[in-house]
Write an enzyme that holds these catalytic residues in place. Sequence first.
Site, PDB file in Angstrom:
ATOM      1  N   LYS A 126       0.877  -1.185   0.000  1.00  0.00           N
ATOM      2  CA  LYS A 126       0.000   0.000   0.000  1.00  0.00           C
ATOM      3  C   LYS A 126       0.900   1.216   0.000  1.00  0.00           C
ATOM      4  CE  LYS A 126      -4.389   1.117   0.130  1.00  0.00           C
ATOM      5  NZ  LYS A 126      -5.545   0.317  -0.357  1.00  0.00           N
ATOM      6  N   ASP A 166      -6.972   4.194  -4.698  1.00  0.00           N
ATOM      7  CA  ASP A 166      -7.665   4.032  -3.416  1.00  0.00           C
ATOM      8  C   ASP A 166      -8.315   5.390  -3.159  1.00  0.00           C
ATOM      9  OD1 ASP A 166      -7.825   1.990  -1.014  1.00  0.00           O
ATOM     10  OD2 ASP A 166      -7.504   3.918  -0.070  1.00  0.00           O
TER      11      ASP A 166
END
Length: 445
Positions: A126, A166
């Site tokens: 991430k 995201d």
Amino acid sequence: MSFDVKSFMQMIEAKNPGEKEFHQAVTEVVHSLAPFLDKNPKYVKHKVLERIVEPERVIMFRVPWVDDKGEIQVNRGFRIQMNSAIGPYKGGLRFDPSVYLGLLKFLAFEQVFKNSLTTLPMGGAKGGSDFDPAGKSDNEVMAFCQSFMSELFRHIGPNIDVPAGDINVGGREIGYMYGMYKKLTNEFTGVLTGKGLNWGGSLIRPEATGYGCVYLCVEMMKTKGQSFQGKTVAISGSGNVAQYACQKATQLGAKVVTLSDRGGTIYDPNGITAEKLAYVIELKGVKRGKLTDYAKEYKCEHSTDKNPWAYKCDVALPCAKQNELDGKDAENLVKNGCTCVGEGANMPCTPEAVEKFLAAKTLFAPGKAANAGGVAVSGLEMSQNSIRTSWTRDEVDKKLEGIMRAIHEKCVEYGKKGDFINYVDGANIGGFVKVADAMIDQGVV
Ligand code: NDP
Ligand code: 2IT
């Protein structure tokens, strides 16, 4: 001797001070895994848990850029390369002022298990930045994205690490980052997913997370002989995941009555129809506006003090952000007759909320299972790029449905206890086994 959860968590808290979301995510996984580890001591012997919580690599970097007034701005960029045991690092990028190391470590940790559940060969990662795109011009967003990629490019690659979107990172941002990557490397490769359709993107990728969340709920409901037909659905958020969860639930005969954003919640008891959703997609994706406009356009309630869980529904799909649904909200949902919850967002329910849902025998799908459709279609985008082809909408949608069914089966395999399926345990154990076995096979690295 049984696995000592308490001392393990003390170690995590001491080694990762102040990273409360990371502690929360690890606590949940460790609680699910403890009885499994007792029965499978090889994972304890190989210290898999101690290794899996430690990122393989953390990259933190300066992101300087110049705003429209000519002033220099400085943000911080991150990429957490958490685990590559089963494939290249894979996971999204989040641009939000709330971004810090602990938040991204929680998301990267969750991603390892989620990606394993998809059945595709993807490790977990991430990244993102504390950059706030709200109120910024396209030019400023481009300047930021280019600066961000001018450092990140040396750490990623189609067989190394493949970022995606995201929160606040969608088609526009992926485009600007891809352009900069291509310029710096002189290479047209599938290094990001969520790309535009005419330059390597996959059909159904924008829809995938929301659709996948609904497909998983369909599977859960089937175990009770139920379906979306005639159900009332409450959804939070109004971004990528919320929009397509709303679309699929509506297509399956449900009535979606809520959406939300940073400015509040709309409650539309007549249902957010296809036409109204098209308005939301334009409002959020193109105009970058607020849901207050929806309330004016369709003359419905807009509340700044109620969240979507205040309204009566059969199915709740939290699709905005972490810890947006707490114990009180869960109590209220259960009291109002909600029997199915699918986490479209990552960790939107607090531990107290999850406890309440499990105690009430609610069909509860945790994010690492329920929102895995997004990264699954990212995996399919990588495959299409590798073989230089593009599959039809229907082909990708069918593969997505198949993957969500496989995830449901995995949760049942590891989470069924009598006549109750604990999808939290199922997803945590099911996601763990494949990665843990690969780590053991590959030795201490
Ligand atoms: P978007 O940026 O498209 O949408 C986010 C939505 O959440 C917006 O409506 C936003 O409101 C709202 N929101 C964000 N922060 C807050 C806040 N602090 N308070 C209230 N509302 C807030 O992001 P996505 O839809 O892509 O992501 C939503 C969730 O789903 C995240 O948890 C993400 O990690 C998860 N997820 C996303 C995947 C994907 O493929 N995109 C895949 C799997 C999970 P506003 O419009 O006002 O900004
Ligand atoms: O949380 C997630 O799974 C995502 N933001 C999507 C990741 C991806 O690589 O598609």
